[in-house]
Design a protein around this motif. Structure first.
Motif, short mmCIF file in Angstrom:
data_model
loop_
_atom_site.label_atom_id
_atom_site.label_comp_id
_atom_site.label_asym_id
_atom_site.label_seq_id
_atom_site.Cartn_x
_atom_site.Cartn_y
_atom_site.Cartn_z
N THR A 224 0.76 6.85 -12.91
CA THR A 224 1.44 5.85 -12.02
C THR A 224 3.10 5.91 -12.07
N ASP A 225 3.67 5.18 -11.74
CA ASP A 225 5.33 5.07 -11.71
C ASP A 225 5.78 3.82 -12.87
N SER A 226 7.09 4.14 -12.87
CA SER A 226 7.42 3.21 -14.23
C SER A 226 7.44 1.62 -14.02
N ASP A 227 7.64 1.00 -12.84
CA ASP A 227 8.19 -0.33 -12.73
C ASP A 227 6.93 -1.10 -12.60
N MET A 228 5.69 -0.81 -12.74
CA MET A 228 4.37 -1.69 -12.91
C MET A 228 4.05 -2.55 -11.84
N GLN A 229 4.77 -2.16 -10.62
CA GLN A 229 4.47 -2.95 -9.35
C GLN A 229 3.60 -2.19 -8.41
N VAL A 230 2.57 -2.80 -7.84
CA VAL A 230 1.61 -2.10 -6.64
C VAL A 230 2.34 -2.23 -5.41
N ARG A 231 3.08 -1.09 -5.14
CA ARG A 231 3.97 -1.08 -4.00
C ARG A 231 3.87 0.28 -3.28
N TYR A 232 3.64 0.09 -1.92
CA TYR A 232 3.39 1.38 -1.02
C TYR A 232 4.75 1.94 -0.77
N ASN A 242 -0.28 7.13 -3.56
CA ASN A 242 -1.35 7.93 -3.34
C ASN A 242 -2.58 6.90 -3.82
N LEU A 243 -2.65 6.23 -4.86
CA LEU A 243 -3.74 5.50 -5.30
C LEU A 243 -3.83 4.30 -4.36
N LEU A 244 -3.00 3.76 -3.60
CA LEU A 244 -3.05 2.63 -2.60
C LEU A 244 -3.79 3.39 -1.38
N GLU A 245 -3.31 4.64 -0.89
CA GLU A 245 -4.23 5.20 -0.02
C GLU A 245 -5.66 5.71 -0.18
N ILE A 246 -5.86 5.94 -1.31
CA ILE A 246 -7.36 6.13 -2.11
C ILE A 246 -8.20 4.86 -1.74
N TYR A 247 -7.61 3.78 -2.23
CA TYR A 247 -8.00 2.48 -2.45
C TYR A 247 -8.12 2.20 -0.77
N SER A 248 -7.39 2.11 0.15
CA SER A 248 -7.75 1.89 1.44
C SER A 248 -8.81 2.81 2.09
N VAL A 249 -8.83 4.03 1.66
CA VAL A 249 -9.94 4.90 2.43
C VAL A 249 -10.97 4.28 1.93
N PHE A 250 -11.44 3.94 0.52
CA PHE A 250 -12.74 3.87 -0.12
C PHE A 250 -13.09 2.27 0.25
N SER A 251 -12.01 1.56 0.42
CA SER A 251 -12.71 0.13 0.67
C SER A 251 -12.40 -0.32 2.02
N GLY A 252 -11.93 0.53 2.72
CA GLY A 252 -11.54 0.07 4.21
C GLY A 252 -10.65 -0.91 4.57
N GLU A 253 -9.97 -1.44 3.54
CA GLU A 253 -8.96 -2.50 3.71
C GLU A 253 -7.53 -1.86 3.97
N GLU A 254 -6.79 -2.59 4.76
CA GLU A 254 -5.54 -2.01 4.99
C GLU A 254 -4.47 -2.31 3.56
N ILE A 255 -3.51 -1.32 3.62
CA ILE A 255 -2.80 -1.02 2.40
C ILE A 255 -1.90 -2.44 2.26
N PRO A 256 -1.42 -3.12 3.06
CA PRO A 256 -0.77 -4.33 2.80
C PRO A 256 -1.57 -5.57 2.18
N VAL A 257 -2.60 -5.62 2.64
CA VAL A 257 -3.51 -6.53 1.99
C VAL A 257 -3.82 -6.27 0.44
N ILE A 258 -3.91 -5.01 0.33
CA ILE A 258 -4.31 -4.34 -1.19
C ILE A 258 -3.05 -4.83 -2.10
N GLU A 259 -1.69 -4.46 -1.42
CA GLU A 259 -0.61 -4.76 -1.93
C GLU A 259 -0.48 -5.91 -2.47
N LYS A 260 -0.65 -6.92 -1.71
CA LYS A 260 -0.45 -8.53 -1.81
C LYS A 260 -1.55 -8.91 -2.92
N ARG A 261 -2.70 -8.40 -2.90
CA ARG A 261 -3.72 -8.80 -4.03
C ARG A 261 -3.34 -8.74 -5.41
N TYR A 262 -2.60 -7.37 -5.50
CA TYR A 262 -2.25 -7.06 -6.76
C TYR A 262 -0.88 -7.54 -7.25
#
Ligand code: AQP
Length: 329
Positions: A224-232, A242-262
């Protein structure tokens, strides 16, 4: 009428990069009612680098089985092995006569795959001419690929135009289709490198057949990267992007929705739930894969696919040979 054509090389075990960049597009494309679909296993491309014959045999069936298990429907799409339609090799040779040494030398995939190797086959160098033949034989209008194959599809367009200008209109000039998210999934251990079947580090990818616990472990250990933030942000945070893209592909959710959740939560819950999203999508694919991979059903789908493909490929090859001046009876 649109015609889609694409394939995944049986050069190793399939990972989620190939699924994200290619396979899931194949499934989506066949929903288009006015389209014809051709999904082949480019086994002739696999042997541009050394292959163990037993493994090549098994992997070729496996790739075809993944197509079906992921949802490519053999009624809507011709599924076949490249080596069973001989027109590929023949048109591949004719396209080599049209491709310039200079343009083949500029292909980045050749540079990447040959770098630091003592014995590089000449076929690895001419691979893009065979890929052009694969596409042009079917008069494909659209080629769904990952970002790394864009340069080869562009070369195919150049070769088709060059041939048509010299010999008359024989080939359709195809367009690549590259998705915005998932077109370049990177290694889990190094976001500067593409996730690849041939990477010797098994922790760099999640395989389509990995068990749930292995998937959990691999994703928990992903860099991961050092600042502990889930940000695209590919510039500042390539590993998490990269992990956010994988999440989006496999969950079908948009990246901003995933960023907001975490937001404000660090990486722990994000990585855990990412693993569950991947497992949920892969489990039914794995089940269907196991049912079909060594079955008679697969053999008969591949035979039928090769017949349907050859009917079109042979006709295009005949036209191309005639246009070039070969004696065709
Ligand atoms: N990491 C990836 N992210 C997105 N798309 C990818 N593709 C491959 N890896 C990724 C896309 O999948 C299709 C099939 O690729 P391939 O297996 O025929 O060739 P490749 O790109 O050379 O795949 P690998 O895994 O890197 O194989 P090796 O290591 O054997 O060369 C293509 O559309 C590709 O873009």
């Amino acid at each position: 009428m649109k015609r889609f054509l694409s394939g995944i090389k049986p050069s190793g075990e399939l990972n989620i990069g190939g699924y994200a960049g290619a396979l899931r597009q194949y499934v989506a494309m066949q929903q288009e009612s006015d389209a014809e679909n051709f999904y082949f296993v480019p086994d002739l491309h696999a042997v541009t680098v050394p292959q163990d014959p037993k493994e090549l045999h098994q992997r070729s069936k496996e790739i075809a089985a993944y197509y079906i298990a992921a949802g490519v429907d053999p009624k809507k799409s011709a599924i076949f092995l490249q080596s069973q339609v001989s027109a590929h090799a023949e048109l591949g040779w004719l396209m080599e006569t049209q491709a310039y040494f200079g343009e083949l030398s500029r292909m980045t995939q050749f540079k990447d795959k040959s770098e630091g190797k003592d014995a590089v086959s000449s076929a690895l160098f001419t691979y893009p001419a065979l890929m052009a033949a694969d596409i042009l034989l079917y008069q494909a209008t659209h080629v769904p690929v990952g970002e790394d194959q864009k340069q080869h599809v562009e070369l195919t367009r150049d070769l088709a135009n060059r041939f048509n200008n010299k010999f008359g209109d024989v080939f359709t000039v195809p367009e690549p289709i590259i998705q915005e998210v998932g077109c370049r999934i990177m290694s889990l251990d190094d976001p500067g490198k593409k996730m690849s079947k041939s990477n010797p580090n098994k922790s760099s990818y999640v395989l389509m057949l990995d068990e749930p616990d292995t998937i959990r472990k691999k994703l928990a250990r992903a860099v991961t990267d050092s600042d502990m933030q889930v940000r695209y942000d590919w510039e500042a945070k390539p590993a998490v992007s990269n992990l956010l893209e994988i999440y989006s592909v496999f969950s079908g959710e948009e990246i901003p929705v995933i960023e907001k959740r975490y937001e404000g939560q660090g990486y722990g819950a994000f990585k855990k739930e990412l693993a569950e999203a991947v497992i949920a999508k892969l489990t039914p694919i794995q089940e269907r894969f196991r049912e079909i991979v060594d079955s008679e059903e697969l053999v008969s789908i591949l035979k039928d696919g090769a017949e349907r493909a050859a009917a079109i490929a042979d006709e295009t090859l005949r036209k191309a040979k005639q246009a070039m001046g070969f004696v065709v009876f």
